[in-house]
Design an enzyme around this catalytic site. Structure first.
Site, PDB file in Angstrom:
ATOM      1  N   TYR A 124       0.849  -1.188   0.000  1.00 22.68           N
ATOM      2  CA  TYR A 124       0.000   0.000   0.000  1.00 22.68           C
ATOM      3  C   TYR A 124       0.887   1.240   0.000  1.00 22.68           C
ATOM      4  CZ  TYR A 124      -4.173   2.706   0.278  1.00 22.68           C
ATOM      5  OH  TYR A 124      -5.163   3.600  -0.021  1.00 22.68           O
TER       6      TYR A 124
ATOM      7  N   ARG B  55      -8.790  11.127  -7.861  1.00 27.11           N
ATOM      8  CA  ARG B  55      -7.923  11.770  -6.858  1.00 27.11           C
ATOM      9  C   ARG B  55      -7.143  10.674  -6.127  1.00 27.11           C
ATOM     10  NH1 ARG B  55      -6.940  12.654  -1.900  1.00 27.11           N
ATOM     11  NH2 ARG B  55      -8.531  11.129  -1.306  1.00 27.11           N
TER      12      ARG B  55
ATOM     13  N   LYS C 109      -6.204  -1.898  -0.991  1.00 26.77           N
ATOM     14  CA  LYS C 109      -7.090  -1.795   0.179  1.00 26.77           C
ATOM     15  C   LYS C 109      -7.674  -3.148   0.548  1.00 26.77           C
ATOM     16  CE  LYS C 109      -7.432   2.713   1.209  1.00 26.77           C
ATOM     17  NZ  LYS C 109      -7.343   3.349   2.529  1.00 26.77           N
TER      18      LYS C 109
ATOM     19  N   GLU D 268     -13.444   5.112  -2.589  1.00 25.18           N
ATOM     20  CA  GLU D 268     -12.018   5.367  -2.405  1.00 25.18           C
ATOM     21  C   GLU D 268     -11.496   6.328  -3.459  1.00 25.18           C
ATOM     22  OE1 GLU D 268      -8.981   5.071   0.044  1.00 25.18           O
ATOM     23  OE2 GLU D 268     -10.627   3.638   0.271  1.00 25.18           O
ATOM     24  N   ASP D 269     -10.876   7.416  -3.007  1.00 26.00           N
ATOM     25  CA  ASP D 269     -10.165   8.356  -3.884  1.00 26.00           C
ATOM     26  C   ASP D 269     -11.032   8.958  -4.982  1.00 26.00           C
ATOM     27  OD1 ASP D 269      -8.034   7.973  -2.291  1.00 26.00           O
ATOM     28  OD2 ASP D 269      -6.765   6.972  -3.741  1.00 26.00           O
TER      29      ASP D 269
ATOM     30  N   ASP E  88     -13.592   6.017   2.850  1.00 24.86           N
ATOM     31  CA  ASP E  88     -12.389   5.914   3.672  1.00 24.86           C
ATOM     32  C   ASP E  88     -11.659   7.249   3.777  1.00 24.86           C
ATOM     33  OD1 ASP E  88     -10.591   4.369   5.257  1.00 24.86           O
ATOM     34  OD2 ASP E  88      -9.192   4.339   3.587  1.00 24.86           O
ATOM     35  N   ASP E  89     -11.696   8.048   2.713  1.00 28.49           N
ATOM     36  CA  ASP E  89     -10.997   9.329   2.733  1.00 28.49           C
ATOM     37  C   ASP E  89     -11.665  10.318   3.681  1.00 28.49           C
ATOM     38  OD1 ASP E  89      -9.134   8.622   0.538  1.00 28.49           O
ATOM     39  OD2 ASP E  89     -10.975   8.559  -0.624  1.00 28.49           O
TER      40      ASP E  89
ATOM     41  N   ASN F 155      -0.300  11.770   1.580  1.00 26.64           N
ATOM     42  CA  ASN F 155       0.412  10.663   0.941  1.00 26.64           C
ATOM     43  C   ASN F 155       0.585  10.944  -0.545  1.00 26.64           C
ATOM     44  OD1 ASN F 155       0.713   8.798   3.130  1.00 26.64           O
ATOM     45  ND2 ASN F 155      -1.491   8.432   3.045  1.00 26.64           N
TER      46      ASN F 155
END
Length: 590
Positions: free
Chosen positions: A138, A191, A209, A281-282, A304-305, A446
């Site tokens: 990850y 993103r 993930k 996610e993202d 999650d973000d 990150n």
């Protein structure tokens, strides 16, 4: 977040009932993944004509660990060298090979190759060496892998749903061979970490993930489904790349995008049922908040973000408060970054302060300030702010620079979610140290190149007084002869255990109180020994136990709120969580 999103949708998840009546729990239709079963199993429900196929099935392949009896029974004679070696020796050999690679991306590719040929050995290697290999499978290495995904692509590891499949998404979902799916991680690639729009190549994120869902949280790999929704990309470099694997067009937006997502969400529930956990996610800010607001009362969804990051950061702040000898409500918070991560963290912190101090959440928000690309978010900017920033527009004169905001607001906690590297400058850290005996500095962006500052910079510029954690890992630092070990505020602490808790209890919707419960469970795992080293999170070496505790705490809260459907409730939820967790040890085949 539930409190904010209720204002947008007019509904609360607590008002919902389980219309489908589908029980919860961790289904294991093959009986092969239960941690409590050691008896021999039959690898296929139908007879196998050739062991050659078995060696190429990652779920059943054991390589040289097949016993002589198994080689006779499953037509493997002559297909393997004569030596029989244990899984432990296989693991030792692979670890030696991995450590010889000097390029991190080569380690990532080696791990992905292993996952595709021997699933159990991949997870055993990851679980037993999680602190060493987590950065490989990850963040930060997965970021580089996504950037180069077209060049390193070998075989599909999930489902790709593009605009070409509009009107046929249910049919596409049925092409996936596994039917008992319990968790989907989905991205549209707009993103990816702090790297921006990577389009179809964002698939590395759902794959990574879900590897952690299994390795760290114990959800069976066959119950996990990575999905990338490809609506194009605005990344010209990718569109011009001959090796790019996605649609060669600019991103679809507006009604076309919304209709594709609506069809996807409807098809997922139709194909997998009411209890399927969908983790966004993202997604870019403008879609992330809207999707969460739209589907949180109709689906079991989790971003999650927004929510996972919030839960792990809140746990770190609660834990650090013990080192700082301050109550949570006594802190003043300043964020650099007001996107989905920043506002999500801020809202969960406000909810926890409100809960502890028994004050309205509106009052708790006044202790939290956010800085975006245009400066401090203040009330005079309300007309131009996006809706998710409005709760943080406080009365104050406009301040353009972060350093000036630190001097004006005098925060005790500085949190970076900007996605822009080196923004916590020497002057900013020194200003934090001037205002606080032990400033808490969280550089969360990150990958490593986008971190707001390094651990060495935080400790050096604060003269060793900062409490520091980051999104990507940093090595230990020595300052004036004293060693400093920084923590990693990694979502992997939260989402695997959180997801397991939802699945094992049959929870039907995600409520903010479940996130608060997960944060409190994680914070409680930090020990005095960890604090003595400056760590505000427990070490990743114990992540499976940590995940079980989080799962049990989340499940308990779900039962309390009436959101759980697995009945009767297990007597010991921690023990039940452990019993549900996938174990990567080889099975003996009949």
């Amino acid at each position: 977040m539930e409190s904010t999103l209720k204002e947008l949708s007019g509904e609360s998840v607590l008002d919902l009932v389980d219309k489908c009546g589908i029980g919860g729990g961790v289904r294991d239709i093959y009986g092969e993944d239960r941690a409590t079963e050691d008896q021999p199993i039959t690898p296929w429900a139908i007879s196998v004509a050739s062991g050659y196929s078995m060696l190429r099935d990652p779920r059943h392949n054991k390589g040289l660990a097949f016993s002589e009896k198994e080689r006779d029974a499953h037509y493997l004679k002559g297909l393997l060298p004569p030596a029989v070696i244990s899984q432990e020796l296989q693991e030792k050999r692979l670890l030696q090979i991995l450590r010889q690679y000097t390029v991190p991306l080569h380690k990532y590719m080696a791990m992905m190759d292993l996952q595709e040929r021997n699933e159990r050995l991949f997870y055993k290697l990851l679980i037993d060496n999680v602190e060493e290999l987590l950065p490989v499978v990850y963040t930060p290495v997965v970021g580089e892998a996504c950037q180069k995904y077209g060049s390193i692509f070998r075989r599909p590891q999930g489902l790709y749903i593009s605009l070409k499949e509009k009107g046929r998404i249910l049919e596409v979902l049925r092409n996936w061979p596994e039917k008992a799916i319990q968790v989907i991680v989905v991205t549209d690639g707009e993103r990816i970490l702090g790297l921006g729009d990577l389009g179809c190549q964002g698939m590395g994120i759902p794959v990574g993930k879900l590897s952690l869902y299994t390795g760290l949280g114990g959800v069976r790999p066959s119950a996990c489904l990575p999905i990338t929704i490809d609506v194009g990309t605005n990344n010209k470099k990718l569109l011009d790349d001959e090796f790019y694997i996605g649609l060669r067009q600019n991103r679809a937006t507006g009604q076309e995008y919304a209709e594709l997502l609506e069809e996807f969400m409807t098809a997922v529930k139709q194909n997998y049922g009411e209890k399927i956990l969908i983790q966004f996610e993202d997604f870019a800010n403008h879609n992330a908040f809207d999707l969460l607001a739209k589907y949180r009362t109709t689906h079991l969804v989790f971003n999650d973000d927004i929510q996972g990051t919030a839960a792990v950061v809140l746990a770190g702040v609660v834990s650090a408060s013990k080192l700082m000898e301050r109550d949570l409500a006594d802190h003043t918070f300043l964020f650099l970054g007001a996107g989905e991560a920043g506002t999500g963290i801020a809202e969960l912190i406000a909810l926890e302060i409100s809960k502890r101090a028994k004050t309205p959440v509106e009052e708790a928000r006044k202790k939290i300030w956010l800085v975006d690309s245009k400066g401090l978010i203040v009330s005079s900017r309300k007309e131009s702010l996006q809706h998710f920033k409005l709760p943080w527009a406080h009365e104050h004169e406009q301040v353009r620079e972060l350093l000036d905001a630190v001097k004006e607001i005098k925060p005790s906690v500085l949190i970076g979610t900007s996605g822009v590297g080196r923004t916590f400058t020497k002057e900013v850290v020194e200003a934090m140290a001037a205002n606080n005996e032990k400033p808490l500095i969280l550089a969360l962006s990150n990958p490593t190149s986008q971190s707001e500052c390094t651990a060495e910079e935080a400790y050096t510029w604060s003269e060793g007084r900062a409490i520091f954690a980051s999104g990507s890992p940093f090595p230990p630092v020595e300052y004036k002869g004293k060693p400093y070990v920084s923590g990693q505020s990694n979502n992997a602490y939260i989402f695997p255990g959180f997801g397991l808790g939802l699945i094992m209890s049959g929870t039907i919707r995600v409520h903010d109180d479940l996130l608060l419960a997960a944060s409190e469970a994680l914070a409680a795992q930090a020990t005095e020994e960890n604090y003595a080293k400056g760590l505000i999170y427990p070490p990743f070496s114990g992540i499976r136990k940590i995940s079980a505790q989080i799962a049990a705490t989340v499940a308990a809260k779900a039962y309390e709120l009436g959101l759980a459907t697995r009945l009767p409730r297990p007597k010991d939820l921690v023990e039940f969580a452990h019993s549900c967790m996938y174990t990567p040890m080889y099975r003996n085949y009949r």
